[in-house]
Write a protein that holds these residues in place. Structure first.
Motif, PDB file in Angstrom:
ATOM      1  N   GLU A  57       0.855  -1.180   0.000  1.00 37.00           N
ATOM      2  CA  GLU A  57       0.000   0.000   0.000  1.00 37.00           C
ATOM      3  C   GLU A  57       0.892   1.232   0.000  1.00 37.00           C
ATOM      4  OE1 GLU A  57      -3.574   2.116   2.619  1.00 37.00           O
ATOM      5  OE2 GLU A  57      -2.722   0.199   3.251  1.00 37.00           O
ATOM      6  N   ILE A  58       0.737   2.063  -1.017  1.00 42.55           N
ATOM      7  CA  ILE A  58       1.625   3.214  -1.216  1.00 42.55           C
ATOM      8  C   ILE A  58       1.047   4.452  -0.539  1.00 42.55           C
ATOM      9  CG2 ILE A  58       2.725   4.688  -2.946  1.00 42.55           C
ATOM     10  CD1 ILE A  58       2.415   2.331  -4.920  1.00 42.55           C
ATOM     11  N   LEU A  59       1.905   5.196   0.154  1.00 43.16           N
ATOM     12  CA  LEU A  59       1.494   6.446   0.772  1.00 43.16           C
ATOM     13  C   LEU A  59       1.069   7.426  -0.325  1.00 43.16           C
ATOM     14  CD1 LEU A  59       1.281   8.138   3.386  1.00 43.16           C
ATOM     15  CD2 LEU A  59       3.646   8.863   2.979  1.00 43.16           C
ATOM     16  N   ALA A  60      -0.193   7.806  -0.316  1.00 48.36           N
ATOM     17  CA  ALA A  60      -0.746   8.609  -1.405  1.00 48.36           C
ATOM     18  C   ALA A  60      -0.487  10.099  -1.237  1.00 48.36           C
ATOM     19  CB  ALA A  60      -2.253   8.355  -1.528  1.00 48.36           C
ATOM     20  N   ASP A  61      -0.366  10.573  -0.013  1.00 49.99           N
ATOM     21  CA  ASP A  61      -0.242  12.007   0.242  1.00 49.99           C
ATOM     22  C   ASP A  61       0.877  12.258   1.244  1.00 49.99           C
ATOM     23  OD1 ASP A  61      -0.763  14.683   0.143  1.00 49.99           O
ATOM     24  OD2 ASP A  61      -2.429  14.626   1.563  1.00 49.99           O
ATOM     25  N   PRO A  62       2.140  12.201   0.790  1.00 48.77           N
ATOM     26  CA  PRO A  62       3.271  12.373   1.718  1.00 48.77           C
ATOM     27  C   PRO A  62       3.239  13.743   2.388  1.00 48.77           C
ATOM     28  CG  PRO A  62       4.010  11.537  -0.410  1.00 48.77           C
ATOM     29  CD  PRO A  62       2.586  11.966  -0.586  1.00 48.77           C
ATOM     30  N   PRO A  63       3.677  13.826   3.634  1.00 48.86           N
ATOM     31  CA  PRO A  63       3.734  15.140   4.304  1.00 48.86           C
ATOM     32  C   PRO A  63       4.756  16.046   3.639  1.00 48.86           C
ATOM     33  CG  PRO A  63       4.808  13.442   5.629  1.00 48.86           C
ATOM     34  CD  PRO A  63       4.147  12.731   4.489  1.00 48.86           C
ATOM     35  N   GLU A  64       4.520  17.331   3.733  1.00 49.17           N
ATOM     36  CA  GLU A  64       5.425  18.325   3.168  1.00 49.17           C
ATOM     37  C   GLU A  64       5.753  19.370   4.220  1.00 49.17           C
ATOM     38  OE1 GLU A  64       3.533  19.931  -0.295  1.00 49.17           O
ATOM     39  OE2 GLU A  64       4.018  18.170  -1.531  1.00 49.17           O
ATOM     40  N   PRO A  65       6.929  19.976   4.134  1.00 53.86           N
ATOM     41  CA  PRO A  65       7.271  21.040   5.086  1.00 53.86           C
ATOM     42  C   PRO A  65       6.289  22.204   4.966  1.00 53.86           C
ATOM     43  CG  PRO A  65       8.877  20.922   3.300  1.00 53.86           C
ATOM     44  CD  PRO A  65       8.008  19.726   3.159  1.00 53.86           C
ATOM     45  N   ALA A  66       6.018  22.849   6.097  1.00 58.07           N
ATOM     46  CA  ALA A  66       5.049  23.948   6.117  1.00 58.07           C
ATOM     47  C   ALA A  66       5.542  25.150   5.336  1.00 58.07           C
ATOM     48  CB  ALA A  66       4.748  24.345   7.566  1.00 58.07           C
ATOM     49  N   TYR A  67       6.840  25.287   5.194  1.00 60.86           N
ATOM     50  CA  TYR A  67       7.408  26.417   4.465  1.00 60.86           C
ATOM     51  C   TYR A  67       8.727  26.000   3.836  1.00 60.86           C
ATOM     52  CZ  TYR A  67      10.277  26.743   8.670  1.00 60.86           C
ATOM     53  OH  TYR A  67      11.133  26.445   9.707  1.00 60.86           O
ATOM     54  N   ILE A  68       9.112  26.736   2.819  1.00 61.35           N
ATOM     55  CA  ILE A  68      10.389  26.512   2.138  1.00 61.35           C
ATOM     56  C   ILE A  68      11.172  27.816   2.160  1.00 61.35           C
ATOM     57  CG2 ILE A  68      11.542  25.911  -0.025  1.00 61.35           C
ATOM     58  CD1 ILE A  68      10.065  23.568   1.139  1.00 61.35           C
ATOM     59  N   HIS A  69      12.390  27.731   2.691  1.00 57.79           N
ATOM     60  CA  HIS A  69      13.256  28.906   2.726  1.00 57.79           C
ATOM     61  C   HIS A  69      14.232  28.894   1.556  1.00 57.79           C
ATOM     62  CE1 HIS A  69      15.686  32.168   4.006  1.00 57.79           C
ATOM     63  NE2 HIS A  69      16.655  31.452   4.550  1.00 57.79           N
ATOM     64  N   MET A  70      14.865  27.746   1.323  1.00 59.14           N
ATOM     65  CA  MET A  70      15.884  27.638   0.279  1.00 59.14           C
ATOM     66  C   MET A  70      15.253  27.025  -0.972  1.00 59.14           C
ATOM     67  SD  MET A  70      18.467  28.824   2.001  1.00 59.14           S
ATOM     68  CE  MET A  70      19.932  28.402   1.072  1.00 59.14           C
ATOM     69  N   ILE A  71      14.746  27.881  -1.857  1.00 60.72           N
ATOM     70  CA  ILE A  71      14.069  27.415  -3.066  1.00 60.72           C
ATOM     71  C   ILE A  71      14.999  26.570  -3.932  1.00 60.72           C
ATOM     72  CG2 ILE A  71      13.004  28.182  -5.229  1.00 60.72           C
ATOM     73  CD1 ILE A  71      11.960  30.611  -3.739  1.00 60.72           C
ATOM     74  N   ASP A  72      16.275  26.924  -3.962  1.00 66.58           N
ATOM     75  CA  ASP A  72      17.229  26.224  -4.823  1.00 66.58           C
ATOM     76  C   ASP A  72      17.519  24.806  -4.358  1.00 66.58           C
ATOM     77  OD1 ASP A  72      17.409  28.444  -6.402  1.00 66.58           O
ATOM     78  OD2 ASP A  72      19.252  29.190  -5.518  1.00 66.58           O
ATOM     79  N   GLN A  73      16.956  24.397  -3.239  1.00 68.68           N
ATOM     80  CA  GLN A  73      17.146  23.028  -2.768  1.00 68.68           C
ATOM     81  C   GLN A  73      15.921  22.153  -3.009  1.00 68.68           C
ATOM     82  OE1 GLN A  73      20.072  24.908   0.487  1.00 68.68           O
ATOM     83  NE2 GLN A  73      18.681  23.374   1.274  1.00 68.68           N
ATOM     84  N   VAL A  74      14.992  22.644  -3.804  1.00 67.50           N
ATOM     85  CA  VAL A  74      13.814  21.867  -4.199  1.00 67.50           C
ATOM     86  C   VAL A  74      14.023  21.374  -5.631  1.00 67.50           C
ATOM     87  CG1 VAL A  74      11.329  21.884  -4.585  1.00 67.50           C
ATOM     88  CG2 VAL A  74      12.304  23.192  -2.676  1.00 67.50           C
ATOM     89  N   PRO A  75      14.255  20.073  -5.825  1.00 67.37           N
ATOM     90  CA  PRO A  75      14.490  19.590  -7.192  1.00 67.37           C
ATOM     91  C   PRO A  75      13.214  19.642  -8.030  1.00 67.37           C
ATOM     92  CG  PRO A  75      15.189  17.968  -5.530  1.00 67.37           C
ATOM     93  CD  PRO A  75      14.360  18.996  -4.833  1.00 67.37           C
ATOM     94  N   THR A  76      13.343  20.092  -9.255  1.00 70.89           N
ATOM     95  CA  THR A  76      12.272  19.951 -10.224  1.00 70.89           C
ATOM     96  C   THR A  76      12.218  18.488 -10.645  1.00 70.89           C
ATOM     97  OG1 THR A  76      12.503  22.210 -11.040  1.00 70.89           O
ATOM     98  CG2 THR A  76      11.509  20.607 -12.539  1.00 70.89           C
ATOM     99  N   PRO A  77      11.041  17.846 -10.669  1.00 74.72           N
ATOM    100  CA  PRO A  77      10.987  16.413 -11.009  1.00 74.72           C
ATOM    101  C   PRO A  77      11.643  16.104 -12.340  1.00 74.72           C
ATOM    102  CG  PRO A  77       8.886  17.127 -10.107  1.00 74.72           C
ATOM    103  CD  PRO A  77       9.709  18.370 -10.298  1.00 74.72           C
ATOM    104  N   CYS A  78      12.506  15.097 -12.308  1.00 77.74           N
ATOM    105  CA  CYS A  78      13.246  14.691 -13.505  1.00 77.74           C
ATOM    106  C   CYS A  78      13.257  13.178 -13.626  1.00 77.74           C
ATOM    107  CB  CYS A  78      14.701  15.173 -13.440  1.00 77.74           C
ATOM    108  SG  CYS A  78      14.924  16.960 -13.623  1.00 77.74           S
ATOM    109  N   VAL A  79      13.169  12.693 -14.853  1.00 71.90           N
ATOM    110  CA  VAL A  79      13.443  11.288 -15.130  1.00 71.90           C
ATOM    111  C   VAL A  79      14.950  11.152 -15.328  1.00 71.90           C
ATOM    112  CG1 VAL A  79      11.174  10.852 -16.106  1.00 71.90           C
ATOM    113  CG2 VAL A  79      13.012  11.642 -17.590  1.00 71.90           C
ATOM    114  N   LEU A  80      15.443   9.925 -15.243  1.00 75.04           N
ATOM    115  CA  LEU A  80      16.886   9.691 -15.313  1.00 75.04           C
ATOM    116  C   LEU A  80      17.253   8.874 -16.547  1.00 75.04           C
ATOM    117  CD1 LEU A  80      17.535   8.794 -11.551  1.00 75.04           C
ATOM    118  CD2 LEU A  80      17.549  11.054 -12.640  1.00 75.04           C
ATOM    119  N   HIS A  81      18.472   9.080 -17.014  1.00 72.02           N
ATOM    120  CA  HIS A  81      19.009   8.352 -18.168  1.00 72.02           C
ATOM    121  C   HIS A  81      20.410   7.862 -17.806  1.00 72.02           C
ATOM    122  CE1 HIS A  81      15.710  10.095 -20.561  1.00 72.02           C
ATOM    123  NE2 HIS A  81      15.987  11.212 -19.915  1.00 72.02           N
TER     124      HIS A  81
END
Length: 321
Positions: free
Chosen positions: A163-187
């Motif tokens: 059973e997969i967690l459907a709604d993972p918790p997220e931090p209430a706020y983000i200070h360092m925007i540059d540390q949030v990865p944009t979703p990427c597939v890998l090659h």
């Protein structure tokens, strides 16, 4: 689509036989923007996380301050064109961020966010402990990468997740925007690396650099360590931002040796290392392929994550270089 690193301009093993035995295999992950699912290897994508397993958290040592935003707003902002925001769009985004005094922010630990998810079937060389076939790495959105608990690993057997967690918790706020990865597939692609100069003896380093220079090449930038997000291989070139080299690190739990596991880079290549750009990306927009994750570590450094050799489930060690 595959990604292919061009051949190196010189054959180090042939030209410097004393370094041939020091070659290591690294797996360049080649993240590119996409829409990965929990069943894909990804950077910044959703995780195959069991519904009944607690989500990892980290409490920053230093209180956040300044302009804050949320993951939802960051996702919305980055959805406006693949090349980032225009000047006007950036102004709108910045106006929607709020200045929160530290005392009004939620106290206590914050959920970590996904950094990478790697399936052994996709990523050659993934050193899965027995009984596992995937690795998940989560990290903090503060800048305390080297603090214990700021980066956490989970090795698991994917077939055990019913059973997969459907709604993972997220931090209430983000200070360092540059540390949030944009979703990427890998090659993923395996390449051969040689030690950075700071891990060679003085004589080896002198010979390697002189040999390359005489042939119009650069050992540091073109022949030794691949840039970008990668698994294994050699650590990047030593900088002054960390007093101890990676060869001096030990497992914080058992004191045993650690080995390079994952490198998170601020760019897939830099101006001085453009020769590492895959041949398939020659006609692509430079920013979209050189900085697909939009992650920046420190001042455009790398974060290197090391795992315990004896017990990979021990907490990792991380350093910025």
């Amino acid at each position: 689509m595959t990604r292919t690193t061009p051949p190196r301009p010189l054959d180090v093993a042939a030209g410097l036989p004393e370094l041939a035995g020091l070659a290591r295999t690294a797996t360049r992950l080649h993240p590119r923007r996409g829409t990965p699912t929990v069943h894909d290897s990804s950077a910044g994508g959703p995780l195959l996380w069991p519904a009944g397993e607690p989500w990892p958290e980290f409490e920053p040592e230093y209180g956040a301050y300044g302009l804050m935003t949320t993951l939802a707003d960051i996702r919305k902002a980055r959805g406006i064109g693949e090349e980032g925001l225009t000047g006007r769009e950036r102004d709108v985004f910045d106006r929607n961020r709020v200045w929160y005094p530290a005392e009004v922010l939620p106290a206590g630990p914050l959920p970590l966010i996904p950094l990478v998810q790697l399936y052994a079937r996709d990523v050659p060389g993934l050193p899965c402990p027995e009984g596992t076939d995937m690795l998940q790495v989560l990290w903090t959105t503060s800048d305390e990468f080297e603090t214990p608990g700021a980066v956490q690993l989970r090795w698991r057997q994917s077939s055990d997740v019913r059973e997969i967690l459907a709604d993972p918790p997220e931090p209430a706020y983000i200070h360092m925007i540059d540390q949030v990865p944009t979703p990427c597939v890998l090659h993923p692609e395996q390449v051969r690396e040689f030690p950075p100069v700071h891990l060679l003896t003085d004589e080896q380093a002198r010979r390697a650099e002189a040999w390359a220079e005489e042939r119009s090449a650069d050992y540091r930038r073109e022949l030794s360590v691949a840039p970008g997000w990668k698994l294994g291989g050699w650590p990047s070139h030593f900088t002054c931002c960390h007093p101890a080299g990676p060869d001096e690190l030990q497992c914080g739990e058992c004191g045993g040796p650690v080995e390079a596991l994952l490198t998170v880079d601020s760019s897939e290549w830099h101006g001085f290392s453009r020769s590492w750009s895959p041949v398939e990306d020659v006609d692509e927009h430079p920013y979209a392929v050189s900085a697909p994750t939009m992650v920046s570590v420190g001042r455009d450094w790398t974060l290197q994550i090391y795992a315990c050799v004896g017990t990979p489930s021990h907490p990792p060690r991380s350093i910025m270089q």
